[in-house]
Scaffold this active site. Sequence first.
Site, PDB file in Angstrom:
ATOM      1  N   ARG A  43       0.859  -1.103   0.007  1.00  0.00           N
ATOM      2  CA  ARG A  43      -0.085  -0.064   0.102  1.00  0.00           C
ATOM      3  C   ARG A  43       0.878   1.118   0.065  1.00  0.00           C
ATOM      4  NH1 ARG A  43      -1.920   3.699   3.758  1.00  0.00           N
ATOM      5  NH2 ARG A  43      -4.060   4.633   3.313  1.00  0.00           N
ATOM      6  N   LYS A  84      -3.726   5.790   8.741  1.00  0.00           N
ATOM      7  CA  LYS A  84      -4.382   6.222   7.846  1.00  0.00           C
ATOM      8  C   LYS A  84      -4.874   7.761   8.360  1.00  0.00           C
ATOM      9  CE  LYS A  84      -6.905   3.595   5.265  1.00  0.00           C
ATOM     10  NZ  LYS A  84      -7.948   2.667   4.878  1.00  0.00           N
ATOM     11  N   SER A 143     -13.036  -3.440   1.289  1.00  0.00           N
ATOM     12  CA  SER A 143     -13.279  -2.826   2.484  1.00  0.00           C
ATOM     13  C   SER A 143     -14.721  -2.693   2.842  1.00  0.00           C
ATOM     14  CB  SER A 143     -12.411  -1.442   2.706  1.00  0.00           C
ATOM     15  OG  SER A 143     -11.032  -1.743   2.728  1.00  0.00           O
TER      16      SER A 143
END
Length: 217
Positions: free
Chosen positions: A46, A148, A118
């Site tokens: 990511r 995040k 998600s």
Amino acid sequence: MTIKFESKHLGAYFICGTQDIKNENQTIVSVLTEALNAGITAFQFREKGPTSLTGEAKYKLAVTLKKLCKDFNVPFIVDDDVALAKRVGADGIHVGQKDQKVGQVITEVGDQIFVGLSCDTKEQVEEANQLSGLAYIGSGPAFTTQSKADADPVIGPEEIAKLVKLSDYPVVAIGGITEDNVTELAGTGVAGVSVISVIAQSDNINRTVSELKTVKY
């Protein structure tokens, strides 16, 4: 040959990009190598944020990380980048609710790359249940997370347990999971946990991965 998804791959699922490595004596390659040796069950690349790699540099790093994962027979998953996932021959791709439409992703990758999604609400899980071609869903944040900047509000272990019962797909918990609070997810029915900083910034990756894997979810 890509690795076919199994729910056991969600047991200790490590997510990381260069932006998550805070120790100047480490690299994402060194941290992933340690994590693989410690027994992680899946890895998601990511690469997001103002300092993250793009273009050819991102691709070259993905190739290196994919090869490492292959050496350990651990699935290599790309976050929200279908073109990269296909180019590098990733095992899986993960998409969020704010990313490219999951139906389009499933159509584009076919049965060559498994797809994770998600889902943090009852409505999102119910919509996911209508899809064919999903491998798993990620639900959270389980706890407050610093990894995040755009993280959704915390839903907590109790709500995650409800989503597990509702979901037709295996669920991996995500968000703010640490060695200290991971036991709060015991009994929720999740297939495992996905983590970023608890491994990326661990002072003992062997211990950390072991802690994540000993909980009876």
